[in-house]
Design a protein around this motif. Structure first.
Motif, PDB file in Angstrom:
ATOM      1  N   THR A  24      21.591  63.033 -30.490  1.00 16.84           N
ATOM      2  CA  THR A  24      22.799  62.450 -30.235  1.00 16.84           C
ATOM      3  C   THR A  24      23.744  62.325 -31.363  1.00 16.84           C
ATOM      4  O   THR A  24      24.610  61.265 -31.162  1.00 16.84           O
ATOM      5  N   LEU A  25      23.818  63.097 -32.426  1.00  9.58           N
ATOM      6  CA  LEU A  25      24.600  63.004 -33.531  1.00  9.58           C
ATOM      7  C   LEU A  25      25.931  63.506 -33.315  1.00  9.58           C
ATOM      8  O   LEU A  25      26.071  64.384 -32.278  1.00  9.58           O
ATOM      9  N   PRO A  26      27.043  62.706 -33.599  1.00  9.28           N
ATOM     10  CA  PRO A  26      28.539  63.063 -33.303  1.00  9.28           C
ATOM     11  C   PRO A  26      28.595  64.530 -34.319  1.00  9.28           C
ATOM     12  O   PRO A  26      27.946  64.961 -35.320  1.00  9.28           O
ATOM     13  N   VAL A  27      29.621  64.971 -33.556  1.00  6.83           N
ATOM     14  CA  VAL A  27      29.771  66.681 -34.306  1.00  6.83           C
ATOM     15  C   VAL A  27      30.166  66.693 -35.637  1.00  6.83           C
ATOM     16  O   VAL A  27      29.552  67.346 -36.380  1.00  6.83           O
ATOM     17  N   LYS A  28      30.710  65.452 -35.976  1.00  2.00           N
ATOM     18  CA  LYS A  28      31.316  65.609 -37.597  1.00  2.00           C
ATOM     19  C   LYS A  28      29.904  65.330 -38.443  1.00  2.00           C
ATOM     20  O   LYS A  28      30.155  65.735 -39.711  1.00  2.00           O
ATOM     21  N   GLN A  29      28.771  64.955 -37.945  1.00  2.00           N
ATOM     22  CA  GLN A  29      27.520  64.693 -38.689  1.00  2.00           C
ATOM     23  C   GLN A  29      26.809  65.917 -38.818  1.00  2.00           C
ATOM     24  O   GLN A  29      25.741  66.013 -39.751  1.00  2.00           O
ATOM     25  N   PHE A  30      26.926  67.135 -38.056  1.00  2.00           N
ATOM     26  CA  PHE A  30      26.227  68.287 -38.402  1.00  2.00           C
ATOM     27  C   PHE A  30      27.280  69.573 -38.271  1.00  2.00           C
ATOM     28  O   PHE A  30      26.725  70.598 -38.557  1.00  2.00           O
ATOM     29  N   ALA A  31      28.671  69.218 -38.665  1.00  2.00           N
ATOM     30  CA  ALA A  31      29.507  70.114 -38.858  1.00  2.00           C
ATOM     31  C   ALA A  31      29.308  71.147 -40.069  1.00  2.00           C
ATOM     32  O   ALA A  31      29.526  72.117 -40.109  1.00  2.00           O
ATOM     33  N   HIS A  32      28.586  70.392 -40.899  1.00  2.00           N
ATOM     34  CA  HIS A  32      28.545  71.200 -42.376  1.00  2.00           C
ATOM     35  C   HIS A  32      27.492  72.318 -42.101  1.00  2.00           C
ATOM     36  O   HIS A  32      27.587  73.152 -43.064  1.00  2.00           O
ATOM     37  N   HIS A  33      26.718  72.425 -41.238  1.00  2.00           N
ATOM     38  CA  HIS A  33      25.739  73.574 -40.989  1.00  2.00           C
ATOM     39  C   HIS A  33      26.481  74.623 -40.504  1.00  2.00           C
ATOM     40  O   HIS A  33      25.877  75.710 -40.465  1.00  2.00           O
ATOM     41  N   PHE A  34      27.973  74.438 -40.080  1.00  2.00           N
ATOM     42  CA  PHE A  34      28.399  75.653 -39.576  1.00  2.00           C
ATOM     43  C   PHE A  34      29.718  76.418 -40.268  1.00  2.00           C
ATOM     44  O   PHE A  34      30.715  76.627 -40.298  1.00  2.00           O
ATOM     45  N   GLY A  35      29.295  76.115 -41.746  1.00  2.00           N
ATOM     46  CA  GLY A  35      30.397  76.506 -42.585  1.00  2.00           C
ATOM     47  C   GLY A  35      31.618  75.704 -42.887  1.00  2.00           C
ATOM     48  O   GLY A  35      31.489  74.308 -42.792  1.00  2.00           O
ATOM     49  N   ASN A  36      32.807  76.181 -43.090  1.00  2.00           N
ATOM     50  CA  ASN A  36      34.051  75.527 -43.363  1.00  2.00           C
ATOM     51  C   ASN A  36      34.760  75.383 -41.695  1.00  2.00           C
ATOM     52  O   ASN A  36      36.054  75.215 -41.731  1.00  2.00           O
ATOM     53  N   ARG A  37      33.908  75.187 -40.720  1.00  2.00           N
ATOM     54  CA  ARG A  37      34.528  75.086 -39.175  1.00  2.00           C
ATOM     55  C   ARG A  37      34.754  73.521 -39.009  1.00  2.00           C
ATOM     56  O   ARG A  37      34.028  72.541 -39.459  1.00  2.00           O
ATOM     57  N   SER A  38      35.883  73.224 -38.591  1.00  2.00           N
ATOM     58  CA  SER A  38      36.298  71.777 -38.011  1.00  2.00           C
ATOM     59  C   SER A  38      35.561  71.420 -36.843  1.00  2.00           C
ATOM     60  O   SER A  38      34.778  72.344 -36.179  1.00  2.00           O
ATOM     61  N   ASP A  39      35.247  69.955 -36.475  1.00  2.76           N
ATOM     62  CA  ASP A  39      34.617  69.597 -35.336  1.00  2.76           C
ATOM     63  C   ASP A  39      35.273  69.921 -34.117  1.00  2.76           C
ATOM     64  O   ASP A  39      34.575  70.486 -33.262  1.00  2.76           O
ATOM     65  N   LYS A  40      36.473  70.306 -34.000  1.00  2.00           N
ATOM     66  CA  LYS A  40      37.277  70.545 -32.960  1.00  2.00           C
ATOM     67  C   LYS A  40      36.678  72.033 -32.746  1.00  2.00           C
ATOM     68  O   LYS A  40      36.658  72.316 -31.368  1.00  2.00           O
ATOM     69  N   ALA A  41      36.907  72.834 -33.886  1.00  2.00           N
ATOM     70  CA  ALA A  41      36.173  74.401 -33.572  1.00  2.00           C
ATOM     71  C   ALA A  41      35.049  74.548 -33.068  1.00  2.00           C
ATOM     72  O   ALA A  41      34.795  75.188 -32.226  1.00  2.00           O
ATOM     73  N   ILE A  42      33.971  73.597 -33.529  1.00  2.00           N
ATOM     74  CA  ILE A  42      32.685  73.592 -33.176  1.00  2.00           C
ATOM     75  C   ILE A  42      32.791  73.296 -31.444  1.00  2.00           C
ATOM     76  O   ILE A  42      32.213  73.710 -30.955  1.00  2.00           O
ATOM     77  N   ALA A  43      33.380  72.069 -31.217  1.00  2.00           N
ATOM     78  CA  ALA A  43      33.453  71.687 -29.756  1.00  2.00           C
ATOM     79  C   ALA A  43      33.889  72.752 -29.016  1.00  2.00           C
ATOM     80  O   ALA A  43      33.712  73.009 -27.844  1.00  2.00           O
ATOM     81  N   ALA A  44      35.177  73.386 -29.337  1.00  2.00           N
ATOM     82  CA  ALA A  44      35.666  74.364 -28.368  1.00  2.00           C
ATOM     83  C   ALA A  44      34.616  75.489 -28.443  1.00  2.00           C
ATOM     84  O   ALA A  44      34.807  76.172 -27.188  1.00  2.00           O
ATOM     85  N   HIS A  45      33.870  76.039 -29.316  1.00  2.00           N
ATOM     86  CA  HIS A  45      32.887  76.975 -29.274  1.00  2.00           C
ATOM     87  C   HIS A  45      31.724  76.577 -28.322  1.00  2.00           C
ATOM     88  O   HIS A  45      31.465  77.553 -27.646  1.00  2.00           O
TER      89      HIS A  45
END
Length: 193
Positions: A24-45
């Motif tokens: 239930t973590l917000p995207v911003k809290q696990f975004a660092h696991h995906f390199g320098n991708r933004s939270d919006k890029a992660i949500a889009a993927h």
């Protein structure tokens, strides 16, 4: 220089699937696991690979300001200026978050306090859904004047006596009982006995 595009690998997809569906973590809290991708890029993927909507608990995650305000209010009821000082958040942000919490029923108005003799009435908020304290009614002009005169009588008796003397002279003048002595007569013969 153009930003380099990073391809998503199978390991990235698996990790994203885990975080997206099982936490239930917000995207911003696990975004660092995906390199320098933004939270919006992660949500889009996540949308692109068909992960769908996040679990319901994610949408109810509290913002950091809300967490700080609730932690401070857990100590005891506070006014917005005091909350701002204790949390380090601007008063405007505190008030915006308190208004949202109040509408949601998470906080209630515990009391009203006045800062200074002529200050404004400020709300004191407390955690939980309780009954709101009634806002004090404004004093009428007569009540304010009476309070001011009572304070003058206690704190400055000389000023109070001078005020009474002025009122007696004004009343006598209005009723025609007070006749001022001529300035020339006072200069020639002195004050009346």
């Amino acid at each position: 220089m153009k930003k380099q595009w990073n391809a998503w690998g199978d390991a990235d997809d698996a990790l994203l699937r885990h975080y997206w569906l099982h936490t239930t973590l917000p995207v911003k809290q696990f975004a660092h696991h995906f390199g320098n991708r933004s939270d919006k890029a992660i949500a889009a993927h996540a949308s692109d690979i068909g992960l769908g909507k996040r679990p319901r608990g994610v949408r109810t995650q509290a913002a950091p300001t809300e967490f700080a305000i609730k932690s401070a209010l857990a100590i005891g009821p506070m006014e917005s200026v005091e909350l701002s000082a204790k949390t380090g958040i601007s008063r405007r942000a505190v008030m915006a978050r308190l208004n949202g919490l109040y509408e949601a029923g998470a906080v209630h108005i515990h009391a009203w306090v006045r800062f200074g003799q002529h200050g404004y009435w400020a709300r004191v908020y407390a955690l939980g859904s309780g009954k709101d304290a009634r806002r004090p009614q404004a004093m009428s002009k007569t009540e304010r004047d009476r309070k001011r005169i009572d304070r003058m009588r206690k704190e400055d008796p000389a000023a109070y006596a001078a005020r009474l003397a002025r009122r007696r002279i004004a009343a006598a003048t209005r009723e025609g009982r007070f006749v001022r002595r001529d300035i020339a007569a006072t200069a020639l013969f002195g004050e009346a006995a």
